[in-house]
Design a protein around this motif. Sequence first.
Motif, mmCIF file in Angstrom:
data_model
loop_
_atom_site.group_PDB
_atom_site.id
_atom_site.type_symbol
_atom_site.label_atom_id
_atom_site.label_comp_id
_atom_site.label_asym_id
_atom_site.label_seq_id
_atom_site.Cartn_x
_atom_site.Cartn_y
_atom_site.Cartn_z
ATOM 1 N N GLN A 188 3.944 -32.150 -54.649
ATOM 2 C CA GLN A 188 3.863 -32.452 -53.228
ATOM 3 C C GLN A 188 4.431 -31.326 -52.374
ATOM 4 O OE1 GLN A 188 5.910 -36.036 -52.120
ATOM 5 N NE2 GLN A 188 5.169 -35.999 -50.006
ATOM 6 N N ALA A 189 5.341 -30.542 -52.922
ATOM 7 C CA ALA A 189 5.971 -29.457 -52.169
ATOM 8 C C ALA A 189 6.525 -28.443 -53.148
ATOM 9 C CB ALA A 189 7.093 -29.985 -51.273
ATOM 10 N N GLY A 190 6.674 -27.201 -52.688
ATOM 11 C CA GLY A 190 7.262 -26.168 -53.514
ATOM 12 C C GLY A 190 6.993 -24.788 -52.968
ATOM 13 N N VAL A 191 7.457 -23.785 -53.713
ATOM 14 C CA VAL A 191 7.277 -22.386 -53.337
ATOM 15 C C VAL A 191 7.051 -21.581 -54.597
ATOM 16 C CG1 VAL A 191 8.335 -20.348 -52.285
ATOM 17 C CG2 VAL A 191 8.756 -22.599 -51.287
ATOM 18 N N GLN A 192 6.124 -20.625 -54.527
ATOM 19 C CA GLN A 192 5.986 -19.619 -55.573
ATOM 20 C C GLN A 192 6.014 -18.251 -54.906
ATOM 21 O OE1 GLN A 192 2.101 -20.611 -57.270
ATOM 22 N NE2 GLN A 192 1.202 -18.850 -56.207
ATOM 23 N N ALA A 193 6.520 -17.254 -55.637
ATOM 24 C CA ALA A 193 6.803 -15.957 -55.037
ATOM 25 C C ALA A 193 5.596 -15.028 -54.982
ATOM 26 C CB ALA A 193 7.953 -15.276 -55.792
ATOM 27 N N ASP A 194 4.762 -15.016 -56.030
ATOM 28 C CA ASP A 194 3.743 -13.966 -56.115
ATOM 29 C C ASP A 194 2.528 -14.461 -56.906
ATOM 30 O OD1 ASP A 194 2.529 -11.505 -55.921
ATOM 31 O OD2 ASP A 194 3.621 -10.626 -57.603
ATOM 32 N N PRO A 195 1.363 -14.657 -56.242
ATOM 33 C CA PRO A 195 1.145 -14.534 -54.798
ATOM 34 C C PRO A 195 1.935 -15.607 -54.053
ATOM 35 C CG PRO A 195 -0.756 -15.534 -55.848
ATOM 36 C CD PRO A 195 0.136 -15.063 -56.954
ATOM 37 N N PHE A 196 2.251 -15.330 -52.803
ATOM 38 C CA PHE A 196 3.195 -16.210 -52.111
ATOM 39 C C PHE A 196 2.520 -17.497 -51.659
ATOM 40 C CE2 PHE A 196 5.498 -17.889 -48.482
ATOM 41 C CZ PHE A 196 6.765 -17.994 -49.042
ATOM 42 N N LEU A 197 3.212 -18.609 -51.915
ATOM 43 C CA LEU A 197 2.758 -19.910 -51.449
ATOM 44 C C LEU A 197 3.961 -20.815 -51.244
ATOM 45 C CD1 LEU A 197 0.654 -22.149 -50.889
ATOM 46 C CD2 LEU A 197 0.586 -22.556 -53.370
ATOM 47 N N ALA A 198 4.101 -21.336 -50.031
ATOM 48 C CA ALA A 198 5.090 -22.360 -49.718
ATOM 49 C C ALA A 198 4.338 -23.520 -49.077
ATOM 50 C CB ALA A 198 6.149 -21.805 -48.763
ATOM 51 N N TRP A 199 4.581 -24.743 -49.550
ATOM 52 C CA TRP A 199 3.795 -25.862 -49.032
ATOM 53 C C TRP A 199 4.582 -27.156 -49.095
ATOM 54 C CZ3 TRP A 199 3.916 -24.819 -54.147
ATOM 55 C CH2 TRP A 199 3.891 -25.892 -55.042
ATOM 56 N N GLU A 255 0.853 -19.172 -46.887
ATOM 57 C CA GLU A 255 0.307 -18.619 -48.124
ATOM 58 C C GLU A 255 -0.412 -17.311 -47.862
ATOM 59 O OE1 GLU A 255 -2.870 -21.045 -49.726
ATOM 60 O OE2 GLU A 255 -3.123 -21.991 -47.767
ATOM 61 N N GLY A 256 -0.439 -16.476 -48.902
ATOM 62 C CA GLY A 256 -1.142 -15.211 -48.807
ATOM 63 C C GLY A 256 -1.028 -14.429 -50.096
ATOM 64 N N PRO A 257 -1.741 -13.307 -50.182
ATOM 65 C CA PRO A 257 -1.686 -12.498 -51.400
ATOM 66 C C PRO A 257 -0.314 -11.867 -51.628
ATOM 67 C CG PRO A 257 -2.875 -11.356 -49.660
ATOM 68 C CD PRO A 257 -2.649 -12.748 -49.174
ATOM 69 N N TRP A 273 16.054 -22.111 -47.267
ATOM 70 C CA TRP A 273 14.959 -22.337 -46.330
ATOM 71 C C TRP A 273 14.084 -21.110 -46.136
ATOM 72 C CZ3 TRP A 273 20.026 -23.628 -44.400
ATOM 73 C CH2 TRP A 273 20.655 -22.605 -43.674
ATOM 74 N N TRP A 274 12.839 -21.424 -45.764
ATOM 75 C CA TRP A 274 11.824 -20.461 -45.336
ATOM 76 C C TRP A 274 11.520 -20.839 -43.888
ATOM 77 C CZ3 TRP A 274 12.537 -22.708 -49.881
ATOM 78 C CH2 TRP A 274 12.456 -21.944 -51.053
ATOM 79 N N TYR A 275 11.860 -19.976 -42.935
ATOM 80 C CA TYR A 275 11.987 -20.418 -41.540
ATOM 81 C C TYR A 275 11.261 -19.436 -40.636
ATOM 82 C CZ TYR A 275 14.639 -23.387 -38.281
ATOM 83 O OH TYR A 275 15.024 -24.320 -37.356
ATOM 84 N N LEU A 276 10.136 -19.867 -40.066
ATOM 85 C CA LEU A 276 9.362 -18.983 -39.205
ATOM 86 C C LEU A 276 9.315 -19.515 -37.781
ATOM 87 C CD1 LEU A 276 6.411 -16.813 -39.888
ATOM 88 C CD2 LEU A 276 6.105 -18.463 -38.027
ATOM 89 N N LEU A 290 19.298 -7.992 -53.703
ATOM 90 C CA LEU A 290 18.071 -8.750 -53.505
ATOM 91 C C LEU A 290 16.930 -8.092 -54.272
ATOM 92 C CD1 LEU A 290 18.231 -9.619 -49.697
ATOM 93 C CD2 LEU A 290 19.097 -10.931 -51.650
ATOM 94 N N GLU A 291 16.048 -8.919 -54.834
ATOM 95 C CA GLU A 291 14.926 -8.423 -55.629
ATOM 96 C C GLU A 291 13.630 -9.040 -55.111
ATOM 97 O OE1 GLU A 291 15.635 -9.282 -59.713
ATOM 98 O OE2 GLU A 291 17.483 -8.094 -59.813
ATOM 99 N N PHE A 292 12.641 -8.189 -54.873
ATOM 100 C CA PHE A 292 11.360 -8.662 -54.350
ATOM 101 C C PHE A 292 10.225 -8.273 -55.300
ATOM 102 C CE2 PHE A 292 14.051 -7.710 -50.575
ATOM 103 C CZ PHE A 292 14.276 -9.036 -50.207
ATOM 104 N N PRO A 293 9.239 -9.169 -55.475
ATOM 105 C CA PRO A 293 9.011 -10.388 -54.691
ATOM 106 C C PRO A 293 9.760 -11.621 -55.182
ATOM 107 C CG PRO A 293 7.208 -10.071 -56.218
ATOM 108 C CD PRO A 293 8.102 -8.870 -56.386
ATOM 109 N N ALA A 294 10.561 -11.517 -56.243
ATOM 110 C CA ALA A 294 11.161 -12.713 -56.845
ATOM 111 C C ALA A 294 11.952 -13.529 -55.836
ATOM 112 C CB ALA A 294 12.054 -12.306 -58.016
ATOM 113 N N ASP A 295 12.717 -12.860 -54.945
ATOM 114 C CA ASP A 295 13.571 -13.607 -54.028
ATOM 115 C C ASP A 295 12.811 -14.260 -52.877
ATOM 116 O OD1 ASP A 295 16.043 -13.501 -55.265
ATOM 117 O OD2 ASP A 295 16.551 -11.545 -54.426
ATOM 118 N N HIS A 296 11.511 -14.004 -52.767
ATOM 119 C CA HIS A 296 10.711 -14.798 -51.831
ATOM 120 C C HIS A 296 10.542 -16.227 -52.343
ATOM 121 C CE1 HIS A 296 10.028 -11.122 -49.801
ATOM 122 N NE2 HIS A 296 9.016 -10.689 -50.513
ATOM 123 N N GLY A 297 10.767 -16.418 -53.639
ATOM 124 C CA GLY A 297 10.612 -17.728 -54.255
ATOM 125 C C GLY A 297 11.898 -18.533 -54.230
#
Length: 344
Positions: free
Chosen positions: A121-132, A139-141, A56-59, A40-47
Amino acid sequence: MNARIVAALLLLPMAAQSQGFAGLGTEAQDFARPVPERALEFPADHGPHPDYRIEWWYLTANMTGPDGTSYGLQWTLFRSALAPRDGEGWETPQLWMGHAAVTTPEAHHVAERLARGGVGQAGVQADPFLAWIDNWAMEGPDFDNLRLTASGSDFAYDVELRAAGPLVRHGQDGYSVKSAAGQASYYYSQPFFELSGTLTLPAGDVPVTGAAWLDREWSSQPLAEDQQGWDWFSLSFDSGDKLMGFVLRGSTDYTSATLIAADGQATALADGEFAANPLEWHNVAERQVPTTWQVSLPAEGVDVTVTALNPDAWMQTSVPYWEGPVTVTGSHNGVGYLEMTGYD
């Protein structure tokens, strides 16, 4: 695009086939497959990982209000792919689905969003983190400091998350086996979020504090063909230790678990070491669902009763399932979350 058409497209790769719950046991031709050698590689794998079929991103969160009332919160973003590639505009095969919920002792509020990727309309980016998805966002820094928002017809929430511990890799350094046949996913968690914010409920705003658990998982065929559902537990003990465990139900059940020390050190438990047995069943959505469980790790001295805060926490979404907060008593006391799928 018509919402029903989006829903049909979104569910096609998961539900059009009968193998495994929601089609997750179907053969994943042309899609990438997890391998144990990949680190696993971070932050890339947050995306996102568009060459895998499902992700999934599941909280989930356990919270209390000023008067001591217990609440649960869920925020989930699913990515599902019709083909193993990304793309621009309506040509993209990437589809998105969001679930949000707030559970109280008396009520369960649920909302769902459906979207096509590639059109903003939807997506995820790893750095800075945003899922919507639509106006819902996580989202956050960075992945340790996030703001979480969502709303439905009768609820909303706006909470802050601060990580107070490390990421936890499940299985073999994040390679999580799901069956005796070798189906697997990449799976890691941030189980140490501290939470504060506001729930908006029909009776008004409620300030809340608590703890949250974020799961990240992706695969292309995470289930075997005969696995018709799972029972998943994330438990946080008063000692600071935590336990993730699941049972995948099939012709032969398959289990996996991770015992997490208060300092974040993780111990992986092999198939058969984790046990979860139903104690009481409840009728919800015209189904019988177990909402009280005995959960044990005999080798680790864990023997607890897990009880739903609200037995009616049914997610009446495009793919329906049960998801809600639980209390933990016995050898260890605490709180947690329970997810159950495949109860038809």
